[in-house]
Design a protein around this motif. Structure first.
Motif, mmCIF file in Angstrom:
data_model
loop_
_atom_site.group_PDB
_atom_site.id
_atom_site.type_symbol
_atom_site.label_atom_id
_atom_site.label_comp_id
_atom_site.label_asym_id
_atom_site.label_seq_id
_atom_site.Cartn_x
_atom_site.Cartn_y
_atom_site.Cartn_z
ATOM 1 N N SER A 396 1.714 -21.979 2.523
ATOM 2 C CA SER A 396 1.681 -20.804 1.646
ATOM 3 C C SER A 396 0.629 -19.801 2.104
ATOM 4 C CB SER A 396 1.391 -21.251 0.205
ATOM 5 O OG SER A 396 2.422 -22.077 -0.281
ATOM 6 N N GLY A 434 0.989 -15.322 -3.099
ATOM 7 C CA GLY A 434 1.513 -16.429 -2.299
ATOM 8 C C GLY A 434 0.575 -17.616 -2.298
ATOM 9 N N GLY A 438 1.174 -21.482 -3.699
ATOM 10 C CA GLY A 438 0.836 -22.735 -3.022
ATOM 11 C C GLY A 438 0.023 -23.654 -3.922
#
Length: 505
Positions: A396, A434, A438
């Motif tokens: 990620s 992002g 993750g």
């Protein structure tokens, strides 16, 4: 061509330290397994019981992989390429079992059909939760595939079956193989479902050997055997993928796809889809409600709340630590690619490919020998989570940072920002959604994790998964129901966050 910028020394040192920390416990497991000499290793490996367990593990993994391939590819083709009624609904339904822990599904099945225990029970449970590993990547591959190739084949007189076998499958075989690898590794490394279904495999035997004997060398040797099998499977898939590399010229034309008419196959396709959804979701949901009705008066609310709080706390702490350690690795690989970032990233992914029971066993031996004061303490448990799930956060971080143009940092520095200040104000800010995804993925996975938590949890500490496992082992299915329901509810929150559509720019 612009010259490659040199990576900051501090970032390189941090990333290298993370890579060493990830592989150190596994290296210690190998030393522990061989400390009595290779004669002991050979005697344990070539024992008839060991070979039988290897055969059982490989047989279950092969059967689950084959079934997952058929179900995953067929499901993806039905919702993308056919005129199956209710395709949008089936598209969501087929992917939902991914959020269901295998041991929760096994608990539901064994509580409903105790006679299903054994290979076939483990096969049904593992297939029902593993096929989304194939379904989801094939679904994405079919959406990206150029439909013109299939239309040309049909215009040349090929029937639907021949078009599917000769054209469609060739376009998705790489995605299907990658998904099959994940399904196979999941079946090979699973501990909870096979234990509840009473099907003896390597993972279950390693746990029993560790718990039931003061001599833990056989457990270490069997753990190394399981690691080698997993690595051989991963290496074989990577070699096959390189040999089957597909080169494509152009991206094709983005246009509406004409779905294949199922005709008389519509009813069988609907019945098959309903049967799969019933096996994967209907049985666990129905038994969860049935046992929950009986179990609410059996389970203590205080114990349930304590286990839920512990689960959330450990998952949140593991997510924060894992993402913090993934940042130098992901940033280095995204901004300064080279041998060292590749080696560290490979170490991170190797940890995820290994069975959880062996990573837990490695952490046990490592903590006893190196940091005995931390044995069965929270830091060692969090370290095991990091080894197992670091790759989720690294992937990620890498993808998020790589999507931010490096030139934006340079603009910020030209306006007087320091290197760290520019990175924090620009790159980290843009990549934070992002990176947060993750963290949510790590949090979700930790909440469902079982073998490492069983071996490494501090004394007197229980999570939802360990309570469910303990009560199921005592055949207290009604008392286990609230814990199963709590796992599903808690896991649904990060799953929903991960599946929410992003904002369009």
């Amino acid at each position: 061509m612009p010259a490659r910028r040199r990576a900051p020394a501090g970032l390189t040192v941090l990333a290298a330290a993370v890579g060493v920390a990830v592989v150190a416990p596994l290296g210690h497991l190998a030393l522990r397994a061989t400390e009595r000499g290779w004669d002991e290793v050979e005697a344990t490996v070539w024992r008839a019981r060991t070979l039988e367990l290897v055969g059982r593990s490989l047989g279950l993994a092969a059967a689950v992989t084959a079934a997952s391939l058929v179900i995953g590819v067929a499901g993806a083709w039905l919702v993308v390429r056919s005129d199956l009624p209710g395709r949008r609904v089936w598209q969501v339904v087929f992917g939902l079992p991914l959020a269901l822990p295998s041991y929760v599904a096994a608990w539901a099945w064994i509580g409903w059909r105790p006679g299903l225990a054994g290979f076939w029970g483990a096969f049904v449970v593992m297939t029902s939760v593993s096929y989304p590993y194939v379904y989801l990547p094939v679904l994405a591959a079919l959406r990206r595939a150029d439909p013109a190739l299939e239309e040309v084949a049909r215009s040349l007189g090929r029937g639907p079956v021949r078009v599917f076998l000769a054209v469609t499958l060739r376009q998705v075989r790489v995605a299907a193989t990658g998904g099959a690898l994940l399904a196979g590794l999941y079946a090979l490394s699973d501990f909870g479902a096979v234990s509840i279904m009473r099907h003896q495999t390597l993972t279950q035997t390693i746990y029993r050997s560790y718990r039931a004997s003061f001599d833990r060398t056989p457990a270490a040797i069997l753990g190394c055997v399981l690691v080698l099998i997993a690595l051989v499977v991963v290496a074989g898939e990577a070699r096959w993928r390189r040999a089957e590399r597909q080169d494509r010229v152009g991206a094709g034309t983005d246009r509406p796809l004409t779905p294949v008419r199922l005709g008389r196959a519509t009813v069988p396709a609907l019945l098959g889809s309903a049967a799969m959804a019933g096996l994967a979701l209907g049985v666990p949901a129905w038994n969860l409600v049935r046992w929950l009705h009986r179990g609410t008066s059996v389970a203590g609310h205080g114990e349930l709340a304590s286990a839920a709080g512990t689960t959330l706390g450990l998952a949140a702490l593991a997510a924060v630590v894992t993402v913090a350690l993934a940042l130098p690795v992901g940033v280095l690989s995204a901004r300064h690619p080279g041998r060292l970032p590749r080696a560290v990233t490979s170490a991170a992914y190797a940890g995820h490919a290994l069975p959880g029971i062996t990573v837990a066993l490695a952490m046990v031996f490592f903590s006893i020998r190196v940091v005995p004061g931390l044995y069965q303490r929270t830091p060692v448990l969090i370290a095991a989570y990091v080894v197992l799930f670091l790759s989720l956060a690294v992937g990620s971080v890498h993808a998020s940072v790589a999507s931010v143009p490096p030139g934006l940092d340079e603009v910020a520095r030209s306006l007087g920002r320091s290197r760290w200040g520019a990175w924090r104000a620009v790159t980290f800010r843009l990549a934070s959604p992002g990176i947060g995804a993750g963290a949510a993925l790590v949090c979700l996975t930790v909440m469902k994790e079982l073998p490492a938590t069983l071996l490494l949890r501090p004394l007197g500490v229980d999570t939802l998964a360990t309570r469910l496992w303990g009560l199921t082992g005592a055949s207290s299915y009604a008392a286990a129901a609230p814990y199963a329901a709590a796992i599903v509810i808690l896991a649904a929150v990060p799953t929903a966050l991960l599946t929410l559509p992003g904002r369009s720019r």
